[in-house]
Design an enzyme around this catalytic site. Structure first.
Site, PDB file in Angstrom:
ATOM      1  N   GLN A  34     -31.208 -25.265  -4.710  1.00 53.26           N
ATOM      2  CA  GLN A  34     -32.477 -25.556  -4.034  1.00 53.26           C
ATOM      3  C   GLN A  34     -33.453 -26.213  -4.997  1.00 53.26           C
ATOM      4  O   GLN A  34     -33.244 -26.217  -6.206  1.00 53.26           O
ATOM      5  CB  GLN A  34     -33.069 -24.249  -3.498  1.00 53.26           C
ATOM      6  CG  GLN A  34     -33.133 -23.140  -4.543  1.00 53.26           C
ATOM      7  CD  GLN A  34     -32.932 -21.738  -3.970  1.00 53.26           C
ATOM      8  OE1 GLN A  34     -32.817 -21.558  -2.769  1.00 53.26           O
ATOM      9  NE2 GLN A  34     -32.889 -20.738  -4.831  1.00 53.26           N
ATOM     10  N   HIS A  65     -44.197  -7.529  -1.145  1.00 54.41           N
ATOM     11  CA  HIS A  65     -43.300  -6.715  -1.980  1.00 54.41           C
ATOM     12  C   HIS A  65     -43.466  -5.219  -1.706  1.00 54.41           C
ATOM     13  O   HIS A  65     -42.475  -4.477  -1.671  1.00 54.41           O
ATOM     14  CB  HIS A  65     -43.536  -7.037  -3.462  1.00 54.41           C
ATOM     15  CG  HIS A  65     -43.033  -8.394  -3.832  1.00 54.41           C
ATOM     16  ND1 HIS A  65     -43.707  -9.262  -4.659  1.00 54.41           N
ATOM     17  CD2 HIS A  65     -41.915  -9.060  -3.447  1.00 54.41           C
ATOM     18  CE1 HIS A  65     -43.032 -10.381  -4.778  1.00 54.41           C
ATOM     19  NE2 HIS A  65     -41.944 -10.287  -4.040  1.00 54.41           N
ATOM     20  N   ASP A  89     -37.613 -13.263  -7.564  1.00 59.19           N
ATOM     21  CA  ASP A  89     -38.888 -13.186  -8.301  1.00 59.19           C
ATOM     22  C   ASP A  89     -39.110 -11.793  -8.900  1.00 59.19           C
ATOM     23  O   ASP A  89     -40.032 -11.594  -9.682  1.00 59.19           O
ATOM     24  CB  ASP A  89     -40.063 -13.583  -7.395  1.00 59.19           C
ATOM     25  CG  ASP A  89     -40.076 -12.786  -6.100  1.00 59.19           C
ATOM     26  OD1 ASP A  89     -40.174 -11.555  -6.156  1.00 59.19           O
ATOM     27  OD2 ASP A  89     -39.998 -13.402  -5.008  1.00 59.19           O
ATOM     28  N   ASP A 140     -23.724 -14.863  -5.161  1.00 62.62           N
ATOM     29  CA  ASP A 140     -23.984 -14.929  -3.718  1.00 62.62           C
ATOM     30  C   ASP A 140     -23.970 -13.518  -3.099  1.00 62.62           C
ATOM     31  O   ASP A 140     -22.974 -12.791  -3.217  1.00 62.62           O
ATOM     32  CB  ASP A 140     -22.896 -15.808  -3.090  1.00 62.62           C
ATOM     33  CG  ASP A 140     -23.098 -15.967  -1.590  1.00 62.62           C
ATOM     34  OD1 ASP A 140     -24.152 -15.541  -1.063  1.00 62.62           O
ATOM     35  OD2 ASP A 140     -22.190 -16.534  -0.944  1.00 62.62           O
ATOM     36  N   GLY A 141     -25.066 -13.166  -2.409  1.00 61.02           N
ATOM     37  CA  GLY A 141     -25.176 -11.852  -1.797  1.00 61.02           C
ATOM     38  C   GLY A 141     -24.158 -11.634  -0.686  1.00 61.02           C
ATOM     39  O   GLY A 141     -23.777 -10.490  -0.409  1.00 61.02           O
ATOM     40  N   ASP A 159     -34.145  -9.701   0.837  1.00 61.21           N
ATOM     41  CA  ASP A 159     -35.396 -10.395   0.480  1.00 61.21           C
ATOM     42  C   ASP A 159     -35.022 -11.850   0.219  1.00 61.21           C
ATOM     43  O   ASP A 159     -34.960 -12.296  -0.916  1.00 61.21           O
ATOM     44  CB  ASP A 159     -35.975  -9.720  -0.777  1.00 61.21           C
ATOM     45  CG  ASP A 159     -37.254 -10.377  -1.254  1.00 61.21           C
ATOM     46  OD1 ASP A 159     -37.722 -11.334  -0.615  1.00 61.21           O
ATOM     47  OD2 ASP A 159     -37.773  -9.942  -2.293  1.00 61.21           O
ATOM     48  N   SER A 160     -34.734 -12.551   1.303  1.00 58.76           N
ATOM     49  CA  SER A 160     -34.138 -13.878   1.156  1.00 58.76           C
ATOM     50  C   SER A 160     -35.113 -14.972   1.579  1.00 58.76           C
ATOM     51  O   SER A 160     -36.200 -14.704   2.089  1.00 58.76           O
ATOM     52  CB  SER A 160     -32.888 -13.981   2.037  1.00 58.76           C
ATOM     53  OG  SER A 160     -33.265 -14.137   3.386  1.00 58.76           O
ATOM     54  N   THR A 161     -34.678 -16.194   1.375  1.00 55.87           N
ATOM     55  CA  THR A 161     -35.376 -17.350   1.926  1.00 55.87           C
ATOM     56  C   THR A 161     -35.105 -17.417   3.435  1.00 55.87           C
ATOM     57  O   THR A 161     -34.392 -16.590   3.998  1.00 55.87           O
ATOM     58  CB  THR A 161     -34.856 -18.629   1.226  1.00 55.87           C
ATOM     59  OG1 THR A 161     -33.447 -18.470   0.990  1.00 55.87           O
ATOM     60  CG2 THR A 161     -35.520 -18.845  -0.114  1.00 55.87           C
TER      61      THR A 161
HETATM   62  N1  SAM Z   1     -40.427 -13.443  -0.250  1.00 51.92           N
HETATM   63  C1  SAM Z   1     -39.823 -14.667   0.045  1.00 51.92           C
HETATM   64  C2  SAM Z   1     -39.899 -15.120   1.475  1.00 51.92           C
HETATM   65  O1  SAM Z   1     -39.771 -14.313   2.398  1.00 51.92           O
HETATM   66  O2  SAM Z   1     -40.075 -16.322   1.705  1.00 51.92           O
HETATM   67  C3  SAM Z   1     -38.464 -14.689  -0.483  1.00 51.92           C
HETATM   68  C4  SAM Z   1     -38.521 -14.662  -1.952  1.00 51.92           C
HETATM   69  S1  SAM Z   1     -37.104 -14.652  -2.873  1.00 51.92           S
HETATM   70  C5  SAM Z   1     -37.630 -15.838  -4.022  1.00 51.92           C
HETATM   71  C6  SAM Z   1     -35.815 -15.352  -1.880  1.00 51.92           C
HETATM   72  C7  SAM Z   1     -34.557 -15.561  -2.708  1.00 51.92           C
HETATM   73  O3  SAM Z   1     -33.392 -15.464  -1.896  1.00 51.92           O
HETATM   74  C8  SAM Z   1     -34.487 -16.920  -3.401  1.00 51.92           C
HETATM   75  O4  SAM Z   1     -34.703 -16.761  -4.763  1.00 51.92           O
HETATM   76  C9  SAM Z   1     -33.071 -17.420  -3.067  1.00 51.92           C
HETATM   77  O5  SAM Z   1     -32.438 -18.025  -4.174  1.00 51.92           O
HETATM   78  C10 SAM Z   1     -32.372 -16.123  -2.649  1.00 51.92           C
HETATM   79  N2  SAM Z   1     -31.177 -16.318  -1.822  1.00 51.92           N
HETATM   80  C11 SAM Z   1     -31.016 -17.160  -0.757  1.00 51.92           C
HETATM   81  N3  SAM Z   1     -29.758 -17.052  -0.289  1.00 51.92           N
HETATM   82  C12 SAM Z   1     -29.118 -16.101  -1.039  1.00 51.92           C
HETATM   83  C13 SAM Z   1     -27.799 -15.549  -1.029  1.00 51.92           C
HETATM   84  N4  SAM Z   1     -26.867 -15.962  -0.144  1.00 51.92           N
HETATM   85  N5  SAM Z   1     -27.500 -14.597  -1.956  1.00 51.92           N
HETATM   86  C14 SAM Z   1     -28.418 -14.177  -2.858  1.00 51.92           C
HETATM   87  N6  SAM Z   1     -29.672 -14.686  -2.923  1.00 51.92           N
HETATM   88  C15 SAM Z   1     -30.027 -15.627  -2.022  1.00 51.92           C
END
Ligand code: SAM
Length: 288
Positions: A34, A65, A89, A140-141, A159-161
Site C-alpha cells: 500500500q 484504540h 500503528d 498476513d492475518g 484492526d484492519s484497513t
Molecule cells: N484504525 C484504522 C482504521 O480503521 O482505518 C486501521 C489502522 S491499522 C493501521 C490497519 C492495518 O491493517 C494496516 O496497517 C494494514 O497494513 C493492516 N492490514 C490490512 N490487511 C491485513 C491483513 N490481511 N493482515 C494483517 N494486517 C493487515
C-alpha cells in the site's frame, strides 16, 4: 474553495463527501502492500494515511484504540491470550497491554513499514512494544489465522484497513470460520466495522457472515471518530456464547485503565443503538 497542496483531503466518491486537514506532507512511500503517507497537520498533530485513507492522528486516535480494545476485553470473563490482526500503528496493542490479566498479546500486521513509521511519528502508541507479553509478527492475518492452534485464543481484535486490497479477506465467512476454530469456547472477536451512517450494508453483511460462520450472537457498538468518513464509527463483536457484552461487563472488576474516552458508562452507552440500526440488523439476521 479549491484545496491546494497544503491540505490533505480524502474524497469519497460514493458519498460525494470529503474530509480534509490543513498541513504539509512529510513522507510518502509505496510498500509492497500500500501507499503510506505521513502529514504534519495544523490542528490534529501527525496523520498517517494508507492509500489515501485516514488511519491515525495524534489528536483523536484514543477514541478508536480505547473502544477497539477495552470494550471487548471487559466483555470477556478472563482475557488472557489476545491476537490483533492489523493494527500496525500499535495503538490497540498498547491499550490491550494495560490489562493485567493479559498474558500474551500478538499483533499480526501485514506491513512492517506501518509499525516502523508509527515508531517514528507516533512513539506514544509504541511505548509498550517491548512489554514481555507482546509479540510483533509481520505477515498476513488471513494465513496466520488459518494456521492458528485450535482453541488457543480468548480474544481476536481485527484492526484492519477498509475491506479492499490485503484486508478484503478479513471481512468474510471463510476468515470467520478460521477465527471460530482458533477461539476458546468463551472466545470473542471484535472487528472495526466502518461507519454506521455510510456503510450500513457492509455492517449487516458482516453480522450475517459471522452468524453463518457459527458465532452464537453479534453486537454492534459505536463511537465518534473525527478523521474517518462521517466522523462516526463502529465495532462489531461476535461471541461464541450467547451472552450480551453489556451483561458480561456487570460481572467484571474493571481495572484502572488510565483512559480518556472509555469507562463503564461509555461501554454501556456504546451498545445503545438508534432504531434504524436496530431494525437493519434484525432484518438482516440469518434466522430472521
Ligand atoms: N484504525 C484504522 C482504521 O480503521 O482505518 C486501521 C489502522 S491499522 C493501521 C490497519 C492495518 O491493517 C494496516 O496497517 C494494514 O497494513 C493492516 N492490514 C490490512 N490487511 C491485513 C491483513 N490481511 N493482515 C494483517 N494486517 C493487515
Amino acid at each position: 474553495m479549491t484545496l491546494d497542496q497544503s491540505w490533505f483531503s480524502e474524497p469519497v466518491e460514493a458519498t460525494g463527501s470529503a474530509f480534509s486537514l490543513k498541513g504539509r506532507k512529510l513522507h510518502e512511500e509505496q510498500t509492497p502492500y500500500q501507499k503510506i503517507e505521513i502529514w504534519q497537520t495544523e490542528t490534529f498533530g501527525y496523520l498517517m494515511t494508507i492509500d489515501g485513507c485516514t488511519m491515525v492522528s495524534t489528536r483523536d486516535n484514543f477514541l478508536y484504540h480505547e473502544m477497539m480494545s477495552h470494550v471487548v476485553l471487559n466483555s470477556h470473563p478472563s482475557p488472557q491470550n489476545v491476537v490483533i490482526v492489523g493494527g500496525g500503528d500499535c495503538g490497540t496493542l498498547s491499550e490491550v497491554l494495560k490489562h493485567p490479566e493479559v498474558r500474551s498479546a500478538t499483533q499480526v500486521e501485514i506491513d512492517e513499514r506501518v509499525t516502523r513509521l508509527a515508531e517514528q511519528y507516533f512513539p506514544e502508541l509504541c511505548t509498550r512494544n517491548a512489554d514481555p507479553r507482546a509479540t510483533l509478527f509481520f505477515g498476513d492475518g488471513i494465513q496466520w489465522m488459518k494456521d492458528a492452534e485450535a482453541g488457543s485464543i480468548d480474544i481476536i481484535i481485527i484492526d484492519s484497513t477498509d475491506p479492499v486490497g490485503p484486508a478484503e479477506g478479513l471481512f468474510g465467512k471463510r476468515f470467520y470460520l478460521d477465527c471460530i476454530k482458533a477461539l476458546k469456547p468463551d472466545g470473542l472477536l471484535v472487528q472495526q466495522s466502518e461507519s454506521p451512517l455510510l456503510h450500513l450494508d457492509l455492517i449487516c453483511q458482516m453480522h450475517a457472515a459471522m452468524r453463518e460462520a457459527g458465532f452464537a450472537r453479534t453486537d454492534l457498538f459505536h463511537f465518534p471518530q473525527v478523521i474517518y468518513p462521517s466522523g462516526w464509527w463502529s465495532g462489531s463483536i461476535a461471541s461464541r456464547r450467547d451472552t450480551p457484552p453489556v451483561q458480561r461487563l456487570e460481572t467484571r472488576t474493571i481495572s484502572a485503565l488510565d483512559t480518556r474516552f472509555y469507562d463503564a458508562d461509555t461501554h454501556r452507552a456504546a451498545f445503545a443503538l438508534p432504531p434504524y440500526l436496530r431494525s437493519a440488523l434484525r432484518s438482516s439476521a440469518p434466522d430472521s
